[in-house]
Design a protein around this motif. Sequence first.
Motif, PDB file in Angstrom:
ATOM      1  N   VAL A  39     -14.322  35.483  -0.437  1.00  0.00           N
ATOM      2  CA  VAL A  39     -15.665  35.698   0.102  1.00  0.00           C
ATOM      3  C   VAL A  39     -16.236  36.976  -0.493  1.00  0.00           C
ATOM      4  N   LEU A  40     -17.473  36.885  -0.999  1.00  0.00           N
ATOM      5  CA  LEU A  40     -18.135  38.063  -1.547  1.00  0.00           C
ATOM      6  C   LEU A  40     -18.259  39.127  -0.461  1.00  0.00           C
ATOM      7  N   GLN A  41     -17.705  40.297  -0.733  1.00  0.00           N
ATOM      8  CA  GLN A  41     -17.730  41.402   0.223  1.00  0.00           C
ATOM      9  C   GLN A  41     -18.864  42.369  -0.101  1.00  0.00           C
ATOM     10  N   GLY A  42     -19.299  43.118   0.901  1.00  0.00           N
ATOM     11  CA  GLY A  42     -20.303  44.155   0.698  1.00  0.00           C
ATOM     12  C   GLY A  42     -21.718  43.635   0.526  1.00  0.00           C
ATOM     13  N   ASN A  43     -21.927  42.365   0.780  1.00  0.00           N
ATOM     14  CA  ASN A  43     -23.253  41.764   0.650  1.00  0.00           C
ATOM     15  C   ASN A  43     -23.574  40.950   1.897  1.00  0.00           C
ATOM     16  N   GLU A  44     -23.241  41.488   3.045  1.00  0.00           N
ATOM     17  CA  GLU A  44     -23.423  40.786   4.303  1.00  0.00           C
ATOM     18  C   GLU A  44     -24.908  40.629   4.623  1.00  0.00           C
ATOM     19  N   VAL A  45     -25.271  39.437   5.066  1.00  0.00           N
ATOM     20  CA  VAL A  45     -26.656  39.141   5.419  1.00  0.00           C
ATOM     21  C   VAL A  45     -26.689  38.782   6.893  1.00  0.00           C
ATOM     22  N   TYR A  46     -27.128  39.734   7.709  1.00  0.00           N
ATOM     23  CA  TYR A  46     -27.279  39.545   9.151  1.00  0.00           C
ATOM     24  C   TYR A  46     -28.771  39.629   9.452  1.00  0.00           C
ATOM     25  N   ILE A  47     -29.419  38.504   9.635  1.00  0.00           N
ATOM     26  CA  ILE A  47     -30.850  38.524   9.903  1.00  0.00           C
ATOM     27  C   ILE A  47     -31.059  38.464  11.405  1.00  0.00           C
ATOM     28  N   GLY A  48     -31.346  39.638  11.986  1.00  0.00           N
ATOM     29  CA  GLY A  48     -31.639  39.725  13.413  1.00  0.00           C
ATOM     30  C   GLY A  48     -33.128  39.544  13.654  1.00  0.00           C
ATOM     31  N   ALA A  49     -33.470  39.261  14.902  1.00  0.00           N
ATOM     32  CA  ALA A  49     -34.866  39.038  15.290  1.00  0.00           C
ATOM     33  C   ALA A  49     -35.530  38.007  14.375  1.00  0.00           C
TER      34      ALA A  49
ATOM     35  N   ASP B 227     -40.554  38.197   5.980  1.00  0.00           N
ATOM     36  CA  ASP B 227     -40.240  39.615   6.069  1.00  0.00           C
ATOM     37  C   ASP B 227     -39.846  40.153   4.686  1.00  0.00           C
ATOM     38  N   GLU B 228     -40.696  41.001   4.120  1.00  0.00           N
ATOM     39  CA  GLU B 228     -40.509  41.473   2.744  1.00  0.00           C
ATOM     40  C   GLU B 228     -39.206  42.248   2.553  1.00  0.00           C
ATOM     41  N   ALA B 229     -38.820  43.074   3.505  1.00  0.00           N
ATOM     42  CA  ALA B 229     -37.569  43.828   3.364  1.00  0.00           C
ATOM     43  C   ALA B 229     -36.375  42.877   3.302  1.00  0.00           C
ATOM     44  N   THR B 230     -36.392  41.841   4.105  1.00  0.00           N
ATOM     45  CA  THR B 230     -35.316  40.850   4.105  1.00  0.00           C
ATOM     46  C   THR B 230     -35.301  40.085   2.791  1.00  0.00           C
TER      47      THR B 230
ATOM     48  N   LYS C  59     -31.337  40.847  -4.035  1.00  0.00           N
ATOM     49  CA  LYS C  59     -30.191  41.603  -4.550  1.00  0.00           C
ATOM     50  C   LYS C  59     -28.880  40.877  -4.262  1.00  0.00           C
ATOM     51  N   VAL C  60     -28.743  40.362  -3.057  1.00  0.00           N
ATOM     52  CA  VAL C  60     -27.511  39.679  -2.665  1.00  0.00           C
ATOM     53  C   VAL C  60     -27.273  38.436  -3.525  1.00  0.00           C
ATOM     54  N   ILE C  61     -28.300  37.645  -3.732  1.00  0.00           N
ATOM     55  CA  ILE C  61     -28.145  36.441  -4.547  1.00  0.00           C
ATOM     56  C   ILE C  61     -27.798  36.815  -5.988  1.00  0.00           C
ATOM     57  N   ASP C  62     -28.422  37.846  -6.539  1.00  0.00           N
ATOM     58  CA  ASP C  62     -28.054  38.301  -7.881  1.00  0.00           C
ATOM     59  C   ASP C  62     -26.582  38.717  -7.925  1.00  0.00           C
ATOM     60  N   ASN C  63     -26.138  39.455  -6.910  1.00  0.00           N
ATOM     61  CA  ASN C  63     -24.739  39.882  -6.844  1.00  0.00           C
ATOM     62  C   ASN C  63     -23.803  38.685  -6.738  1.00  0.00           C
ATOM     63  N   PHE C  64     -24.188  37.699  -5.935  1.00  0.00           N
ATOM     64  CA  PHE C  64     -23.368  36.505  -5.743  1.00  0.00           C
ATOM     65  C   PHE C  64     -23.239  35.712  -7.042  1.00  0.00           C
ATOM     66  N   VAL C  65     -24.346  35.496  -7.706  1.00  0.00           N
ATOM     67  CA  VAL C  65     -24.330  34.741  -8.974  1.00  0.00           C
ATOM     68  C   VAL C  65     -23.431  35.459  -9.994  1.00  0.00           C
TER      69      VAL C  65
END
Length: 177
Positions: A135-145, A158-161, A167-173
């Motif tokens: 599992v890719l570490q350090g790229n956790e995506v917790y979308i609250g609210a 939400d632009e920040a999300t 960034k996360v998808i680039d890291n994953f690829v």
Amino acid sequence: MNVVAIVGSLREASYNMKLAKFIQNRYAEKVTVEILPLHDIPMYNQDEENNPTQAVVEFKAKVKAADAVLWVTPEYNASIPGVLGNIIDWLSRVDKVMIGKPSIVMGASMGNLGTVKAQMHLRDILFAQGLGSPVLQGNEVYIGAAHTKFDEAGNLTDEATIQFLDKVIDNFVAWVK
């Protein structure tokens, strides 16, 4: 890169399904994402594991053929939902199609912490012997609210999300390649 998405919610208006569809659409030039439905998957039964239904056979074949798996989970009772546990049982038995298969985990909820507890449990499960999925570490995506971050049409707004997901998808690829 071909990725299958497994969404642990059967709810029609699921924020997690909306998240999976957002990823499928926004990053279509980087990855092909096929969202695998869980509706036709029967409850795992060890008596049937060597002769599963056609739905299970096809589901496992798609996971096996994929380059990676995107797990998108809600949080039920501080853990993963039953439908997700059920598909994990099918994937971890007999031909064990998840062994060595790269995974990324994310989730969305109306609570402030997103799906942090469910994701912790899911990461532990994916690392277990029967699954053996890195599992890719350090790229956790917790979308609250989440109810404030998706519009009425189901689009993530939400632009920040969105920037974080970019960034996360680039890291994953890069990690999967």
